[in-house]
Design a protein around this motif. Structure first.
Motif, PDB file in Angstrom:
ATOM      1  N   ASN A  12       0.808  -1.246   0.000  1.00 52.43           N
ATOM      2  CA  ASN A  12       0.000   0.000   0.000  1.00 52.43           C
ATOM      3  C   ASN A  12       0.836   1.289   0.000  1.00 52.43           C
ATOM      4  N   PHE A  17      -3.458   1.736  -2.133  1.00 47.53           N
ATOM      5  CA  PHE A  17      -4.016   0.475  -1.646  1.00 47.53           C
ATOM      6  C   PHE A  17      -3.988  -0.620  -2.731  1.00 47.53           C
ATOM      7  N   ASP A  18      -3.318  -1.712  -2.432  1.00 44.43           N
ATOM      8  CA  ASP A  18      -3.152  -2.879  -3.327  1.00 44.43           C
ATOM      9  C   ASP A  18      -2.352  -2.558  -4.600  1.00 44.43           C
ATOM     10  N   ASP A 143       0.992  -6.428  -4.190  1.00 42.36           N
ATOM     11  CA  ASP A 143       1.830  -5.373  -3.598  1.00 42.36           C
ATOM     12  C   ASP A 143       2.819  -5.848  -2.542  1.00 42.36           C
ATOM     13  N   ASN A 144       2.800  -7.115  -2.155  1.00 39.13           N
ATOM     14  CA  ASN A 144       3.879  -7.685  -1.344  1.00 39.13           C
ATOM     15  C   ASN A 144       4.762  -8.607  -2.184  1.00 39.13           C
ATOM     16  N   THR A 186      -4.229 -10.786   7.708  1.00 36.37           N
ATOM     17  CA  THR A 186      -4.566  -9.975   6.530  1.00 36.37           C
ATOM     18  C   THR A 186      -6.036 -10.199   6.150  1.00 36.37           C
ATOM     19  N   ARG A 190      -8.776  -7.355   5.850  1.00 35.97           N
ATOM     20  CA  ARG A 190      -9.440  -7.091   4.560  1.00 35.97           C
ATOM     21  C   ARG A 190     -10.956  -7.185   4.708  1.00 35.97           C
ATOM     22  N   GLY A 263       1.263  -2.436   5.040  1.00 36.54           N
ATOM     23  CA  GLY A 263       0.368  -3.507   4.595  1.00 36.54           C
ATOM     24  C   GLY A 263      -0.949  -3.438   5.346  1.00 36.54           C
ATOM     25  N   ALA A 264      -1.366  -4.602   5.844  1.00 37.02           N
ATOM     26  CA  ALA A 264      -2.634  -4.668   6.569  1.00 37.02           C
ATOM     27  C   ALA A 264      -2.440  -4.436   8.063  1.00 37.02           C
TER      28      ALA A 264
HETATM   29  N1  LIG Z   1      -2.659  -4.459   0.164  1.00 35.13           N
HETATM   30  C1  LIG Z   1      -2.766  -5.480   1.177  1.00 35.13           C
HETATM   31  C2  LIG Z   1      -1.423  -5.730   1.802  1.00 35.13           C
HETATM   32  C3  LIG Z   1      -1.429  -6.821   2.840  1.00 35.13           C
HETATM   33  O1  LIG Z   1      -0.147  -6.895   3.460  1.00 35.13           O
HETATM   34  C4  LIG Z   1      -3.769  -5.018   2.224  1.00 35.13           C
HETATM   35  O2  LIG Z   1      -3.644  -3.880   2.686  1.00 35.13           O
HETATM   36  O3  LIG Z   1      -4.662  -5.781   2.564  1.00 35.13           O
END
Ligand SMILES: N[C@@H](CCO)C(=O)O
Ligand SMILES: Nc1ncnc2c1ncn2[C@@H]1O[C@H](COP(=O)(O)OP(=O)(O)OP(=O)(O)O)[C@@H](O)[C@H]1O
Length: 310
Positions: A12, A17-18, A143-144, A186, A190, A263-264
């Motif tokens: 992110n 985001f993503d 993105d990871n 995660t 999400r 990230g999350a």
């Molecule tokens: N883009 C993802 C990354 C998770 O590490 C999220 O924010 O859910």
């Protein structure tokens, strides 16, 4: 024995985001990521577990992503492979926001591909990594896996055959990462995301990401900091990390340019412009955010290199 490594990553980077992700490495030159060792070939596939965060992994190695990667890799190339004696050195905490599952997936897929003579090209390999990561988090996001594979700050390009592209970076930026020692899955983080954005919100999100990227190309640091705003995930996840706002307030009051969720979450990252800021942020985060002996705070720079043989 052959040994492989992949670095930690921040998905992110607040504003994308993503769609944005970066790989990081400690400024002291140490390695911050997972290592996979291939000891030798043997009749049965086996996995030994080691490393600081081994206690956070599933007890049964059959549930470990490394073995799932082996079978998925075998399926992807369409032939039965010799069985290996493997060892994972788990240096990244699980459910941390540091791309821990992605890191194990990347190092494993990279290692198998290299060991077996590179039957998959980078495109196929990255797609396989993303699929495996999607199996863990519940939806495919690059993105990871992409930064852990290639290194650098990357923009994901959904629907493009390129998949992602490297972005410029401010070389003097240091990023302090602080993992508090608590787990946030995660999938769980999400589940709280909005399923829809209004037109106004979508335009604001696209506009902020465009502003950040254009600032990187223009080398306009003030604009880049101004654009580091998460309009999508952070508002929905804030209640999962109530410490974020007070910590941001304290660190930005000291002139630190940005504080966001890695990230999350629950890892927090702080973007600093010099050593003094980075040392301050690291000490502050360690004192006010670290919660137990699993916590880790590290001062990093962008990792120029991603997955590799050691
Ligand atoms: N883009 C993802 C990354 C998770 O590490 C999220 O924010 O859910
Ligand atoms: N080698 C491995 N590394 C990390 N997680 C693994 C591994 N093998 C199996 N798992 C399982 O995968 C899941 C990873 O969960 P999750 O995606 O929340 O963590 P994460 O990838 O570390 O998070 P983040 O990307 O935010 O750092 C956990 O259920 C964990 O037990």
């Amino acid at each position: 024995m052959k040994s492989y490594f992949a670095p930690a990553s921040t998905g992110n980077f607040s504003v994308g985001f993503d769609l944005l992700g970066a790989a990081f490495e400690p400024v002291d030159g140490s390695l911050f990521g997972d290592e996979l060792r291939i000891h030798n070939e043997q009749p049965e596939l086996s996995l030994r577990l080691n490393g600081r965060y081994v206690h956070q992994l599933p007890k049964d190695t059959d549930d470990n992503l490394v073995l799932q990667c082996f079978y998925a890799f075998e399926k992807a190339i369409g032939r039965t492979l010799p069985r290996l004696q493997l060892e994972l050195v788990k240096n990244l905490p699980v459910g941390s926001g540091l791309g821990s599952s992605a890191c194990s997936i990347v190092v494993a897929c990279y290692a198998f591909n290299d060991y077996f003579g590179k039957p998959l090209d980078d495109y196929q390999l990255l797609q396989l990594m993303a699929q495996l990561e999607g199996g863990v988090s519940g939806s495919v996001h690059y993105d990871n896996v992409a930064p852990s594979f290639y290194g650098g700050l990357l923009l994901m390009l959904p629907d493009s055959p390129l998949l992602c592209r490297a972005l410029p970076w401010f070389e003097h930026w240091q990023v302090v990462l602080c993992y508090p020692g608590t787990v946030l899955s995660t999938k769980e983080a999400r589940a709280v995301l909005p399923q829809q954005l209004t037109l106004k919100h979508s335009i604001a999100f696209a506009g902020m990401l465009s502003r950040f990227i254009s600032a990187l190309y223009a080398k306009d640091e003030n604009e880049a900091f101004a654009a580091l705003q998460d309009l999508v995930a952070e508002p929905a996840r804030q209640h999962l990390m109530p410490e974020l706002l007070p910590i941001r307030e304290q660190l930005t009051a000291q002139g630190i340019g940005h504080v966001g969720i890695s990230g999350a979450g629950p890892t927090i990252f702080a973007v600093c412009q010099n050593d003094t800021q980075a040392q301050f942020a690291a000490a502050y985060l360690q004192q006010h955010y670290a919660k137990n002996s699993d916590a880790i705070t590290t001062v990093c720079r962008l990792a120029g290199q991603g997955a590799r043989a050691l």
